[in-house]
Motif scaffolding. Structure first.
Motif, PDB file in Angstrom:
ATOM      1  N   PRO A   1       0.801  -1.228   0.000  1.00 55.31           N
ATOM      2  CA  PRO A   1       0.000   0.000   0.000  1.00 55.31           C
ATOM      3  C   PRO A   1       0.832   1.276   0.000  1.00 55.31           C
ATOM      4  N   LYS A   2       2.013   1.264   0.650  1.00 55.08           N
ATOM      5  CA  LYS A   2       2.843   2.474   0.667  1.00 55.08           C
ATOM      6  C   LYS A   2       3.396   2.797  -0.715  1.00 55.08           C
ATOM      7  N   ALA A   3       3.529   1.770  -1.570  1.00 51.85           N
ATOM      8  CA  ALA A   3       3.971   1.956  -2.956  1.00 51.85           C
ATOM      9  C   ALA A   3       2.785   1.935  -3.915  1.00 51.85           C
ATOM     10  N   LEU A   4       1.585   2.196  -3.377  1.00 52.40           N
ATOM     11  CA  LEU A   4       0.353   2.163  -4.171  1.00 52.40           C
ATOM     12  C   LEU A   4       0.198   0.817  -4.880  1.00 52.40           C
ATOM     13  N   ASN A   5       0.694  -0.230  -4.196  1.00 49.66           N
ATOM     14  CA  ASN A   5       0.589  -1.602  -4.691  1.00 49.66           C
ATOM     15  C   ASN A   5       1.181  -1.789  -6.088  1.00 49.66           C
ATOM     16  N   ALA A   6       2.252  -1.045  -6.373  1.00 46.72           N
ATOM     17  CA  ALA A   6       2.930  -1.181  -7.664  1.00 46.72           C
ATOM     18  C   ALA A   6       3.355  -2.621  -7.889  1.00 46.72           C
ATOM     19  N   LEU A   7       3.222  -3.062  -9.121  1.00 46.03           N
ATOM     20  CA  LEU A   7       3.426  -4.460  -9.478  1.00 46.03           C
ATOM     21  C   LEU A   7       4.888  -4.710  -9.833  1.00 46.03           C
ATOM     22  N   SER A   8       5.543  -5.571  -9.069  1.00 47.01           N
ATOM     23  CA  SER A   8       6.932  -5.935  -9.354  1.00 47.01           C
ATOM     24  C   SER A   8       6.961  -7.146 -10.283  1.00 47.01           C
ATOM     25  N   TYR A   9       8.137  -7.414 -10.827  1.00 49.93           N
ATOM     26  CA  TYR A   9       8.314  -8.584 -11.696  1.00 49.93           C
ATOM     27  C   TYR A   9       7.998  -9.862 -10.940  1.00 49.93           C
ATOM     28  N   LYS A  10       8.474  -9.963  -9.702  1.00 47.29           N
ATOM     29  CA  LYS A  10       8.228 -11.156  -8.888  1.00 47.29           C
ATOM     30  C   LYS A  10       6.736 -11.349  -8.651  1.00 47.29           C
ATOM     31  N   MET A  11       6.011 -10.267  -8.401  1.00 48.59           N
ATOM     32  CA  MET A  11       4.570 -10.369  -8.196  1.00 48.59           C
ATOM     33  C   MET A  11       3.871 -10.894  -9.443  1.00 48.59           C
ATOM     34  N   CYS A  12       4.307 -10.432 -10.619  1.00 45.55           N
ATOM     35  CA  CYS A  12       3.727 -10.927 -11.883  1.00 45.55           C
ATOM     36  C   CYS A  12       3.869 -12.440 -11.979  1.00 45.55           C
ATOM     37  N   LEU A  13       5.073 -12.943 -11.686  1.00 44.11           N
ATOM     38  CA  LEU A  13       5.322 -14.375 -11.794  1.00 44.11           C
ATOM     39  C   LEU A  13       4.516 -15.160 -10.774  1.00 44.11           C
ATOM     40  N   GLU A  14       4.349 -14.606  -9.585  1.00 45.64           N
ATOM     41  CA  GLU A  14       3.578 -15.303  -8.555  1.00 45.64           C
ATOM     42  C   GLU A  14       2.103 -15.352  -8.919  1.00 45.64           C
ATOM     43  N   ILE A  15       1.586 -14.290  -9.515  1.00 46.25           N
ATOM     44  CA  ILE A  15       0.184 -14.301  -9.970  1.00 46.25           C
ATOM     45  C   ILE A  15       0.002 -15.349 -11.062  1.00 46.25           C
ATOM     46  N   GLU A  16       0.949 -15.401 -11.998  1.00 47.28           N
ATOM     47  CA  GLU A  16       0.840 -16.390 -13.065  1.00 47.28           C
ATOM     48  C   GLU A  16       0.854 -17.810 -12.497  1.00 47.28           C
ATOM     49  N   ASP A  17       1.728 -18.079 -11.547  1.00 44.83           N
ATOM     50  CA  ASP A  17       1.792 -19.407 -10.942  1.00 44.83           C
ATOM     51  C   ASP A  17       0.453 -19.766 -10.291  1.00 44.83           C
ATOM     52  N   ALA A  18      -0.187 -18.788  -9.647  1.00 45.40           N
ATOM     53  CA  ALA A  18      -1.484 -19.037  -9.014  1.00 45.40           C
ATOM     54  C   ALA A  18      -2.548 -19.338 -10.059  1.00 45.40           C
ATOM     55  N   LEU A  19      -2.552 -18.588 -11.153  1.00 45.70           N
ATOM     56  CA  LEU A  19      -3.512 -18.847 -12.221  1.00 45.70           C
ATOM     57  C   LEU A  19      -3.335 -20.251 -12.782  1.00 45.70           C
ATOM     58  N   ASP A  20      -2.087 -20.664 -12.976  1.00 40.88           N
ATOM     59  CA  ASP A  20      -1.806 -22.007 -13.481  1.00 40.88           C
ATOM     60  C   ASP A  20      -2.307 -23.073 -12.507  1.00 40.88           C
ATOM     61  N   ALA A  21      -2.088 -22.831 -11.215  1.00 38.33           N
ATOM     62  CA  ALA A  21      -2.445 -23.830 -10.208  1.00 38.33           C
ATOM     63  C   ALA A  21      -3.954 -23.965 -10.038  1.00 38.33           C
ATOM     64  N   TRP A  22      -4.669 -22.856 -10.181  1.00 35.87           N
ATOM     65  CA  TRP A  22      -6.097 -22.855  -9.875  1.00 35.87           C
ATOM     66  C   TRP A  22      -7.010 -23.118 -11.072  1.00 35.87           C
ATOM     67  N   ALA A  23      -6.466 -23.063 -12.261  1.00 31.00           N
ATOM     68  CA  ALA A  23      -7.313 -23.187 -13.454  1.00 31.00           C
ATOM     69  C   ALA A  23      -8.086 -24.507 -13.468  1.00 31.00           C
ATOM     70  N   GLU A  24      -7.459 -25.583 -13.000  1.00 25.55           N
ATOM     71  CA  GLU A  24      -8.113 -26.893 -13.019  1.00 25.55           C
ATOM     72  C   GLU A  24      -8.251 -27.480 -11.618  1.00 25.55           C
ATOM     73  N   ASP A  25      -8.193 -26.611 -10.617  1.00 26.68           N
ATOM     74  CA  ASP A  25      -8.366 -27.034  -9.224  1.00 26.68           C
ATOM     75  C   ASP A  25      -9.855 -26.971  -8.893  1.00 26.68           C
ATOM     76  N   ASP A  26     -10.490 -28.139  -8.737  1.00 22.93           N
ATOM     77  CA  ASP A  26     -11.933 -28.191  -8.529  1.00 22.93           C
ATOM     78  C   ASP A  26     -12.372 -27.564  -7.208  1.00 22.93           C
ATOM     79  N   SER A  27     -11.447 -27.396  -6.272  1.00 25.54           N
ATOM     80  CA  SER A  27     -11.810 -26.766  -4.996  1.00 25.54           C
ATOM     81  C   SER A  27     -11.917 -25.246  -5.101  1.00 25.54           C
ATOM     82  N   VAL A  28     -11.445 -24.703  -6.207  1.00 25.25           N
ATOM     83  CA  VAL A  28     -11.514 -23.254  -6.435  1.00 25.25           C
ATOM     84  C   VAL A  28     -12.640 -22.966  -7.416  1.00 25.25           C
ATOM     85  N   LYS A  29     -13.720 -22.361  -6.915  1.00 19.37           N
ATOM     86  CA  LYS A  29     -14.878 -22.069  -7.760  1.00 19.37           C
ATOM     87  C   LYS A  29     -14.714 -20.744  -8.500  1.00 19.37           C
TER      88      LYS A  29
END
Length: 348
Positions: free
Chosen positions: A20-48
């Motif tokens: 929040p102090k950096a107005l939630n600016a998106l770092s390179y590491k954050m981009c990669l972590e979001i992508e990993d989450a999208l990959d993990a959850w796309a076919e995870d039946d527990s995530v609606k």
């Protein structure tokens, strides 16, 4: 302390930006972590469904963290920026194409890289503090992270206006332009998110929403359509100069702050985007420009003036009266083997 909190709660995959102090600016590491989450959850039946939000009340995400991009490009190393954009755009495509509902809660500033995270979901929620914008032309870039595709689909010539002026949208404007879907007062968001986590029922968002006030930019659509229908940046500038109105004066002032090269290229990318029926070709067009922006464009000078020296006086190579038609084609030429792909670890 982590910059992003990724977890599963109840029926949802949850992503919270935590800078929040950096107005939630998106770092390179954050981009990669979001992508990993999208990959993990796309076919995870527990995530609606996915629910994405951010800490603080000033911003969902005010853009990308571009300090290292500037430092490396200024030193003549363009590979860091190219890798960042390549990986970020791949994540943007996955967000747009995610096979489950994605709800995003966009308070305050949502700009640049924040649009790539927050504005490609299926249920994009805004409130009274909303200020969404694509301000890249002010730093020598073009509307990117798939934002050019949203601009291409905006009503009539609203997309050209937003992309070239970097104007900030309120809730009504964001919904009209296609950057958001629902207006819900922000004090209701915590309870709604808790209900979504428990139930995974995205229809709760529809039930909670109401009509926003007409946006300030939307109210000017007749002026926007009259002036921004021109085939080129010069046509738009000449149209604005032909009228002595408050709208034309303010708009010319806004255009005068931005890179003519970026605006001319951004206009072309937005216009090309109208022929596409998915986000990937627009991301490919954007990458042609950003790939070249450090070496052949004005990105380094734009960042210097806006972020480093903060003199707000960029020395652009071109002028509004003489925009660079030939250079536009050079910046947007196909990249051949370096073209954007959407597979991890591949460059062509």
């Amino acid at each position: 302390m982590t910059d992003i909190h990724i977890r599963k709660i109840g029926q949802t995959g949850r992503i919270t930006l935590k800078r929040p102090k950096a107005l939630n600016a998106l770092s390179y590491k954050m981009c990669l972590e979001i992508e990993d989450a999208l990959d993990a959850w796309a076919e995870d039946d527990s995530v609606k469904m996915l629910v994405i939000d951010a800490e603080g009340d000033r911003a969902f995400c005010a853009g990308g963290d571009i300090q290292e991009m500037y430092d490396t490009a200024k030193a003549g190393n363009y590979n860091y920026g190219r890798t960042f954009w390549r990986d970020e755009y791949r994540m943007n495509a996955k967000m747009f194409e995610f096979p489950k509902p994605v709800a995003t809660f966009l308070q305050g500033f949502t700009m640049g890289g924040g649009v790539g995270v927050g504005c490609h979901g299926s249920h994009r929620v805004v409130g009274d503090t909303c200020q969404i914008a694509m301000p890249e032309v002010g730093i020598g870039l073009v509307p990117d992270v798939g934002g050019s595709y949203i601009l291409a689909k905006a009503p009539e010539h609203m997309g050209e206006y937003l992309g070239l002026t970097a104007a900030r949208m309120d809730a009504g404007d964001a919904i009209t332009a296609g950057f958001a879907d629902y207006y819900i007062p922000e004090e209701q968001w915590p309870a709604l998110i808790a209900q979504l986590e428990e139930s995974g029922d995205y229809s709760l968002i529809d039930a909670a929403s109401s009509e926003p006030f007409e946006g300030k930019i939307t109210a000017q659509l007749s002026d926007i359509n009259r002036h921004f229908a021109g085939a080129t940046l010069l046509d738009i500038v000449n149209s604005l100069k032909s009228e002595d109105t408050e709208f034309s004066a303010k708009t010319l002032k806004a255009l005068g702050r931005n890179s003519p090269l970026s605006m001319a290229c951004g206009l072309e990318i937005i216009r090309r985007g109208r022929a596409f029926d998915n986000i990937r070709p627009s991301l490919e067009q954007e990458f042609r420009f950003t790939y070249r922006s450090g070496e052949s464009g004005e990105f380094v000078e734009g960042i210097r003036a806006a972020i480093i020296d903060k003199d707000r006086n960029p020395q652009w190579t071109h002028t509004l009266d003489n925009p660079p038609a030939a250079m536009v084609m050079k910046m947007l030429m196909p990249l051949g083997a370096e073209k954007l792909t959407f597979e991890k670890g591949e460059t062509s």
